[in-house]
Design a protein around this motif. Structure first.
Motif, PDB file in Angstrom:
ATOM      1  N   ALA A 269       0.814  -1.217   0.000  1.00  0.00           N
ATOM      2  CA  ALA A 269       0.000   0.000   0.000  1.00  0.00           C
ATOM      3  C   ALA A 269       0.851   1.273   0.000  1.00  0.00           C
ATOM      4  N   ASP A 270       1.933   1.284   0.778  1.00  0.00           N
ATOM      5  CA  ASP A 270       2.745   2.491   0.894  1.00  0.00           C
ATOM      6  C   ASP A 270       4.195   2.099   1.209  1.00  0.00           C
ATOM      7  N   PRO A 271       4.971   1.782   0.170  1.00  0.00           N
ATOM      8  CA  PRO A 271       6.338   1.300   0.393  1.00  0.00           C
ATOM      9  C   PRO A 271       7.207   2.271   1.189  1.00  0.00           C
ATOM     10  N   LEU A 272       7.095   3.556   0.905  1.00  0.00           N
ATOM     11  CA  LEU A 272       7.937   4.531   1.593  1.00  0.00           C
ATOM     12  C   LEU A 272       7.668   4.530   3.092  1.00  0.00           C
ATOM     13  N   LYS A 273       6.394   4.548   3.480  1.00  0.00           N
ATOM     14  CA  LYS A 273       6.036   4.530   4.895  1.00  0.00           C
ATOM     15  C   LYS A 273       6.453   3.209   5.545  1.00  0.00           C
ATOM     16  N   ALA A 274       6.250   2.099   4.837  1.00  0.00           N
ATOM     17  CA  ALA A 274       6.614   0.789   5.380  1.00  0.00           C
ATOM     18  C   ALA A 274       8.122   0.709   5.630  1.00  0.00           C
ATOM     19  N   ILE A 275       8.908   1.206   4.688  1.00  0.00           N
ATOM     20  CA  ILE A 275      10.358   1.186   4.862  1.00  0.00           C
ATOM     21  C   ILE A 275      10.761   2.043   6.049  1.00  0.00           C
ATOM     22  N   LYS A 276      10.170   3.222   6.147  1.00  0.00           N
ATOM     23  CA  LYS A 276      10.490   4.109   7.266  1.00  0.00           C
ATOM     24  C   LYS A 276      10.085   3.474   8.593  1.00  0.00           C
ATOM     25  N   ASP A 277       8.889   2.867   8.650  1.00  0.00           N
ATOM     26  CA  ASP A 277       8.416   2.236   9.883  1.00  0.00           C
ATOM     27  C   ASP A 277       9.252   1.014  10.259  1.00  0.00           C
ATOM     28  N   LEU A 278       9.588   0.188   9.269  1.00  0.00           N
ATOM     29  CA  LEU A 278      10.306  -1.052   9.551  1.00  0.00           C
ATOM     30  C   LEU A 278      11.793  -0.837   9.827  1.00  0.00           C
ATOM     31  N   LEU A 279      12.401   0.113   9.120  1.00  0.00           N
ATOM     32  CA  LEU A 279      13.843   0.280   9.235  1.00  0.00           C
ATOM     33  C   LEU A 279      14.264   1.616   9.834  1.00  0.00           C
ATOM     34  N   GLY A 280      13.324   2.558   9.920  1.00  0.00           N
ATOM     35  CA  GLY A 280      13.637   3.851  10.496  1.00  0.00           C
ATOM     36  C   GLY A 280      14.494   4.739   9.613  1.00  0.00           C
ATOM     37  N   ILE A 281      14.391   4.554   8.281  1.00  0.00           N
ATOM     38  CA  ILE A 281      15.178   5.378   7.363  1.00  0.00           C
ATOM     39  C   ILE A 281      14.285   5.979   6.293  1.00  0.00           C
ATOM     40  N   ASP A 282      14.726   7.104   5.746  1.00  0.00           N
ATOM     41  CA  ASP A 282      14.068   7.732   4.609  1.00  0.00           C
ATOM     42  C   ASP A 282      14.919   7.485   3.372  1.00  0.00           C
ATOM     43  N   LEU A 283      14.256   7.253   2.256  1.00  0.00           N
ATOM     44  CA  LEU A 283      14.967   7.038   0.999  1.00  0.00           C
ATOM     45  C   LEU A 283      14.522   8.068  -0.021  1.00  0.00           C
ATOM     46  N   ASP A 284      15.447   8.435  -0.919  1.00  0.00           N
ATOM     47  CA  ASP A 284      15.029   9.320  -2.001  1.00  0.00           C
ATOM     48  C   ASP A 284      14.329   8.466  -3.071  1.00  0.00           C
TER      49      ASP A 284
END
Length: 81
Positions: free
Chosen positions: A26-41
């Motif tokens: 549903a929302d890869p960016l949010k999932a990555i941030k929630d799971l790993l605590g990082i922001d990606l460009d």
């Protein structure tokens, strides 16, 4: 930033967890941030999503089919074709 490590970490967290896979779909960016605590460009995000989707396909089959549209959604969000 080690994209392969990020992909590996995400795959290990997503494997077998339908709820997390649904969040990632549903929302890869949010999932990555929630799971790993990082922001990606956006370019890194596309690489990570493609890698995770590919590895999930190797592991779960159906999860990759569900996540298959993520990359096309990302491309449309960032104006790529």
């Amino acid at each position: 930033m080690d994209i392969q490590k990020i992909i590996s970490d995400l795959v290990s967290k997503l494997t077998g967890n339908k709820d997390l896979i649904a969040k990632f779909t549903a929302d890869p960016l949010k999932a990555i941030k929630d799971l790993l605590g990082i922001d990606l460009d956006p370019s890194q995000l596309g690489d990570v999503v493609k890698g995770v989707t590919g590895q999930l396909g190797d592991i779960t089959g159906d999860a990759a089919k569900q996540a298959g549209g993520i990359l096309s959604k990302l491309k449309s969000i960032f104006g790529r074709k």
